[in-house]
Scaffold this motif. Sequence first.
Motif, PDB file in Angstrom:
ATOM      1  N   GLY A  66       0.829  -1.445   0.021  1.00 50.62           N
ATOM      2  CA  GLY A  66      -0.003   0.149  -0.087  1.00 50.62           C
ATOM      3  C   GLY A  66       0.859   1.267   0.088  1.00 50.62           C
ATOM      4  N   LYS A  67       0.140   2.300  -0.221  1.00 49.13           N
ATOM      5  CA  LYS A  67       0.625   3.730  -0.132  1.00 49.13           C
ATOM      6  C   LYS A  67       0.121   4.573   1.030  1.00 49.13           C
ATOM      7  N   VAL A  68       0.994   5.279   1.545  1.00 45.76           N
ATOM      8  CA  VAL A  68       0.341   6.137   2.712  1.00 45.76           C
ATOM      9  C   VAL A  68      -0.505   7.141   2.255  1.00 45.76           C
ATOM     10  N   MET A  69      -1.766   6.995   2.830  1.00 46.53           N
ATOM     11  CA  MET A  69      -3.154   7.982   2.563  1.00 46.53           C
ATOM     12  C   MET A  69      -3.175   8.747   3.615  1.00 46.53           C
ATOM     13  N   ASP A  70      -3.795   9.905   3.569  1.00 42.67           N
ATOM     14  CA  ASP A  70      -4.004  11.042   4.457  1.00 42.67           C
ATOM     15  C   ASP A  70      -5.292  11.792   3.948  1.00 42.67           C
ATOM     16  N   TYR A  71      -6.477  11.258   4.527  1.00 46.07           N
ATOM     17  CA  TYR A  71      -7.659  12.250   4.297  1.00 46.07           C
ATOM     18  C   TYR A  71      -8.221  13.325   5.164  1.00 46.07           C
ATOM     19  N   GLY A  72      -7.045  13.523   6.060  1.00 42.76           N
ATOM     20  CA  GLY A  72      -7.492  14.606   7.113  1.00 42.76           C
ATOM     21  C   GLY A  72      -8.029  14.578   8.296  1.00 42.76           C
ATOM     22  N   ILE A  73      -8.061  13.260   8.592  1.00 41.68           N
ATOM     23  CA  ILE A  73      -8.638  12.753   9.896  1.00 41.68           C
ATOM     24  C   ILE A  73      -7.786  12.967  11.009  1.00 41.68           C
TER      25      ILE A  73
ATOM     26  N   PRO B 260      -9.729   4.886   3.459  1.00 40.71           N
ATOM     27  CA  PRO B 260      -9.195   5.331   2.255  1.00 40.71           C
ATOM     28  C   PRO B 260      -7.808   4.666   1.799  1.00 40.71           C
ATOM     29  N   ALA B 261      -7.234   4.263   2.980  1.00 37.59           N
ATOM     30  CA  ALA B 261      -6.158   3.208   2.451  1.00 37.59           C
ATOM     31  C   ALA B 261      -6.442   1.797   2.222  1.00 37.59           C
ATOM     32  N   ALA B 262      -7.448   1.383   2.745  1.00 39.84           N
ATOM     33  CA  ALA B 262      -8.009  -0.059   2.293  1.00 39.84           C
ATOM     34  C   ALA B 262      -8.500   0.298   0.864  1.00 39.84           C
ATOM     35  N   TYR B 263      -9.425   1.436   0.882  1.00 37.86           N
ATOM     36  CA  TYR B 263      -9.720   1.491  -0.521  1.00 37.86           C
ATOM     37  C   TYR B 263      -8.863   1.623  -1.587  1.00 37.86           C
ATOM     38  N   ASP B 264      -7.804   2.265  -1.472  1.00 38.30           N
ATOM     39  CA  ASP B 264      -6.637   2.324  -2.385  1.00 38.30           C
ATOM     40  C   ASP B 264      -5.907   1.090  -2.726  1.00 38.30           C
ATOM     41  N   THR B 265      -5.783   0.233  -1.545  1.00 36.89           N
ATOM     42  CA  THR B 265      -4.799  -0.798  -1.683  1.00 36.89           C
ATOM     43  C   THR B 265      -5.731  -1.899  -2.566  1.00 36.89           C
TER      44      THR B 265
ATOM     45  N   PRO C 112      -1.983   9.911   8.928  1.00 33.97           N
ATOM     46  CA  PRO C 112      -1.518   9.167   7.639  1.00 33.97           C
ATOM     47  C   PRO C 112      -2.027   7.625   8.157  1.00 33.97           C
ATOM     48  N   THR C 113      -2.357   6.726   6.964  1.00 38.72           N
ATOM     49  CA  THR C 113      -2.618   5.391   7.188  1.00 38.72           C
ATOM     50  C   THR C 113      -2.098   4.790   5.845  1.00 38.72           C
ATOM     51  N   ILE C 114      -2.060   3.279   6.292  1.00 40.16           N
ATOM     52  CA  ILE C 114      -1.824   2.524   5.147  1.00 40.16           C
ATOM     53  C   ILE C 114      -2.395   1.154   5.093  1.00 40.16           C
ATOM     54  N   ALA C 115      -2.464   0.361   4.029  1.00 40.12           N
ATOM     55  CA  ALA C 115      -2.921  -0.989   3.996  1.00 40.12           C
ATOM     56  C   ALA C 115      -2.110  -1.783   2.927  1.00 40.12           C
ATOM     57  N   HIS C 116      -1.917  -3.103   3.526  1.00 40.32           N
ATOM     58  CA  HIS C 116      -1.174  -4.020   2.850  1.00 40.32           C
ATOM     59  C   HIS C 116      -2.065  -5.189   2.599  1.00 40.32           C
ATOM     60  N   ALA C 117      -1.968  -5.752   1.492  1.00 42.66           N
ATOM     61  CA  ALA C 117      -2.860  -6.995   1.093  1.00 42.66           C
ATOM     62  C   ALA C 117      -1.924  -8.198   0.830  1.00 42.66           C
TER      63      ALA C 117
END
Length: 338
Positions: free
Chosen positions: A188-195, A207-212, A323-328
């Motif tokens: 995954g990539k590091v995502m940050d939607y402002g939370i 958003p990180a889960a979605y992107d991955t 910032p968040t991330i997701a690996h699958a």
Amino acid sequence: MAKMGKQSWLYNQPIYINETGTSVGPLEGAGPLAKYFDRSHEELHCNEANWELAERRLMQDAVELCLQKAGKDKSSIDILLAGDLLNQNVTSNYVAKQLEIPFICMFGACSTSMETLATSAALIDGGFANQILAVVSSHNATAERQFRYPTEYGGQKPATATFTVTGSGAALISKEKSSVRIEAATIGKVMDYGIKDPFDMGSAMAPAAYDTIVNHMKDMGRMPSDYDLIATGDLSGVGSPIVKDMLKEDGFNVDEVHNDCGLMIYHSDQPVFAGGSGCACSAVVTYGKLVEDLKAGVYNRILVVATGALMSPTMVQQKETIPTIAHAVVLVREEGVQ
């Protein structure tokens, strides 16, 4: 190993999960997946003097149980890949000190379970190791003390809060054939939607889960229907509907195949707010129930997407966003293997 698209790996060699070990706390042991866990402690201290030692006991349990079930000695393990939620990964470091196995420490917050599993398979596929242990842990009281408020404080929480799972999961990975094969992974990539709210991890990590998931489908040329289950790590009751709605906007409907480890591990009437989270959340559900379901033929191919919030107490106090991330990782059932 073949690189697929931008973010995904397809393992060239057949890499397998040979055995797993799980150890959990009392609330997890009273949940709907109780029968899938190897050991359940009756109280949060796990017969240790403090919370941090209790988490260390959980990780030691998971490793020992995994090796016992596999009939292996720790001397046969080439590399230990481990991580946890505490500052400087102290749980993993102290357990590694006792195990005396060559050690790579990893941190991806709650995504570390799939980060260690994907990396273990890559190292074996590349010929850098023959047998690897991938291990993670978390403990409700240690995480609360570090990231929010000590549990003894009794601070009030909103309904969006998630409950850090107390437990540890370990997996033994090698080329030795078994009924569960590690087919592919998406980094995954590091995502940050402002939370900014540390009591709303589901919204932050969705958003990180979605992107991955989207990039996994594009990289692999697949659709959600190619999977019997797409299990997110710890979005729980808040983040799960968000990620499903986001995916639908991109033409990926996961309604029929999606579940969340943070919702699976607890009964709806347990005092866990929006559901489970923590490194151990996806680890004990995957290495407990999901691996057993693959062996039993309940599933043939699953995608486990572990999500993590890459925050620290200092950053939260400074009002930084999270910032968040997701690996699958893709796990498949190997036919004809017991």
